[in-house]
Design an enzyme around this catalytic site. Structure first.
Site, PDB file in Angstrom:
ATOM      1  N   TYR A 130       0.804  -1.213   0.000  1.00  0.00           N
ATOM      2  CA  TYR A 130       0.000   0.000   0.000  1.00  0.00           C
ATOM      3  C   TYR A 130       0.844   1.274   0.000  1.00  0.00           C
ATOM      4  O   TYR A 130       0.293   2.375   0.036  1.00  0.00           O
ATOM      5  CB  TYR A 130      -0.940  -0.003   1.200  1.00  0.00           C
ATOM      6  N   LYS A 177       2.521 -14.184   5.594  1.00  0.00           N
ATOM      7  CA  LYS A 177       2.688 -15.178   4.527  1.00  0.00           C
ATOM      8  C   LYS A 177       4.185 -15.423   4.362  1.00  0.00           C
ATOM      9  O   LYS A 177       4.730 -15.444   3.260  1.00  0.00           O
ATOM     10  CB  LYS A 177       2.038 -14.684   3.232  1.00  0.00           C
ATOM     11  N   ASP A 210      -3.475 -17.367   5.325  1.00  0.00           N
ATOM     12  CA  ASP A 210      -4.548 -18.169   4.753  1.00  0.00           C
ATOM     13  C   ASP A 210      -5.175 -19.072   5.801  1.00  0.00           C
ATOM     14  O   ASP A 210      -6.410 -19.216   5.867  1.00  0.00           O
ATOM     15  CB  ASP A 210      -4.048 -18.970   3.548  1.00  0.00           C
ATOM     16  N   ASP A 234      -5.722  -5.362   6.103  1.00  0.00           N
ATOM     17  CA  ASP A 234      -6.883  -4.739   5.477  1.00  0.00           C
ATOM     18  C   ASP A 234      -7.947  -5.795   5.183  1.00  0.00           C
ATOM     19  O   ASP A 234      -9.130  -5.621   5.481  1.00  0.00           O
ATOM     20  CB  ASP A 234      -6.435  -4.051   4.186  1.00  0.00           C
TER      21      ASP A 234
END
Length: 480
Positions: A130, A177, A210, A234
């Protein structure tokens, strides 16, 4: 009696913003805390006036002066103006941490109504993907840089543990991740593990993003505080809001050392703007977070309990009521005001302590040694792997660098593998020093680049770094 005397910057916002922020202001004023409001402009009207930031200088000055703001949703017009005014505020005020609590409310029917959900998502707010650093590498290949800094990870990790400490929570989950992005997402995991040792009363936990999404819809009651990088946070924060009833009841805060901005996370809802139908709960709960920030804990608890009682007994706005039974913004706000000093049977107040915002000072790693051992040249070309590989080996002859591999979209395609890789016109060409003990100079790399760019278009260059004897770059898929 007035217990808190201070000025707060008020940004009514766009669309339904003035309605829901007006409701929040009414509730705060009813607490008789001596708060005065400094109303400022931001958003759509400012863009239309020709200010590409969406935030006038006088608004920025007000927030910097008061250090606390209550903000409505802002619209970013399509086709004119610059970046989002929301992003402008976060960047210019360095509100590095986004805090999104989610607690199940009595009376709101969701698939999880019977689960004791009560958690907080703490999201890094200014870097990661971002940061918005994007380029068209070729006419058909785009790049977005994922920037994750040790400083950013230190600040957001400490904030998450301080949130847990201030609310008496027992654990913090680090969500990444890092199994795929070992350097960027892995940075947060490594910093989290180090910082956690300074908060021995709070259990540190680690989970892949995940799996986190999977477990949030299986056992959401097992989570207390989640901390993550910007994009992961987010996405997860909206998921968590959905568990407890949606964005209409989702408060938020953007926290920084220089200013803190409290805002509902929903949008401007232009289809119902001005009709008095908007649900003000998220805005009022954002004001609750603001009250706790300024140490008005009792008032915050009373308002939160008043909202819970309204949710339990009614009335509710149309987004949460049965068809045809919803009320408008003002009627719901009146119910909250009437409920001040009351709370639902069995309602448990979470004890809050002042939140300490981390000032990390100097935290960047200072290596004992570092050297440049190679480079990645990113080249554009509509060629085959065999063709570009053979040509680059030829061009590298007589230079201190030798071609190691070429990858296309992250997968090794040269030396030829025989795999059916679907290549595009974007090649990462990895060169390493012929002398494994060498510390390459820019002149060494520049000499190679002069040769290569006579034939191929250079997209960009990345130097390959070794830090304290360890490789400081990722291998391509299939690279030894």
């Amino acid at each position: 009696m007035s217990s808190t005397s201070r000025t707060v910057t008020l940004l009514p916002g766009d669309g339904i913003g003035p309605e829901v922020i007006g409701a929040a202001r009414r509730v705060v004023d009813a607490c008789d805390l001596g708060i005065s409001w400094e109303t400022c402009r931001a958003g759509k009207a400012v863009f239309e006036d020709g200010d590409a930031t969406g935030v006038p200088d006088e608004t920025m000055a007000s927030i910097q002066r008061n250090r606390v703001a209550l903000k409505g949703p802002l619209e970013t017009p399509i086709g004119f103006g610059g970046k989002s005014a929301n992003v402008t505020l976060r960047k210019m005020l360095e509100t590095f941490g986004n805090i999104r609590p989610a607690r199940i409310m009595p009376g709101i029917e969701t698939p999880f109504s019977d689960r004791p959900i009560d958690m907080v998502v703490v999201r890094e707010n200014v870097e990661d993907l971002y940061a918005g650093i994007e380029h068209m590498q070729t006419p058909s290949v785009a790049q977005c840089l994922k920037l994750v800094s040790e400083r950013g990870c230190e600040k957001i990790t400490r904030l998450a543990f301080e949130v847990a400490r201030s609310q008496g929570r027992g654990s913090v989950h680090c969500v990444t991740k890092a199994n795929i992005m070992k350097l960027t997402e892995g940075m947060l995991k490594r910093v989290f593990e180090r910082v956690a040792t300074e908060y021995p009363e709070i259990e540190p936990k680690y989970i892949l993003v995940d799996n986190c999404a999977h477990q949030l819809v299986r056992v959401p009651e097992e989570f207390e505080v989640l901390v993550s990088t910007n994009m992961n946070g987010d996405i997860l924060s909206d998921l968590v809001s959905g568990l407890v009833g949606g964005l209409g009841i989702a408060p938020g805060a953007n926290m920084g050392l220089h200013a803190c901005i409290f805002e509902a996370v929903h949008g401007t809802a232009p289809d119902i703007a001005g009709k008095g139908l908007a649900n003000p709960t998220a805005a009022i709960l954002s004001a609750v977070m603001m009250l706790r920030h300024i140490d008005a804990f009792d008032a915050a608890d009373r308002v939160e309990a008043a909202i819970a009682l309204a949710m339990q007994n009614g009335p509710r706005t149309g987004d949460l009521a049965k068809r045809g039974e919803g009320v408008g913004t003002d009627e719901f706000t009146n119910a909250v005001l009437d409920n001040l000093g009351k709370e639902p049977a069995g309602w448990v107040r979470r004890q809050h302590q002042p939140l300490v915002l981390p000032d990390v000072g100097e935290c960047e790693t200072v290596p004992k040694s570092r050297r440049d051992i190679g480079c990645d040249l990113f080249l554009e070309g509509r060629v085959s792997p065999g063709e570009i590989g053979a040509r680059l080996e030829e061009l590298a002859e007589g230079t201190p660098l030798a071609l190691k591999i070429i990858s296309n979209r992250g997968t090794v395609v040269y030396p030829l593998t025989g795999a059916p890789t679907d290549c595009v016109d974007h090649w990462r060409c990895r060169f390493l020093a012929r002398d494994p003990k060498a510390d390459l100079s820019y002149a060494d790399v520049a000499a190679l680049m002069v040769k290569v760019t006579q034939i191929y278009r250079l997209i960009h260059l990345e130097m390959l770094l070794e830090v304290d004897g360890k490789r400081a770059y990722a291998l391509a898929q299939g690279e030894d």
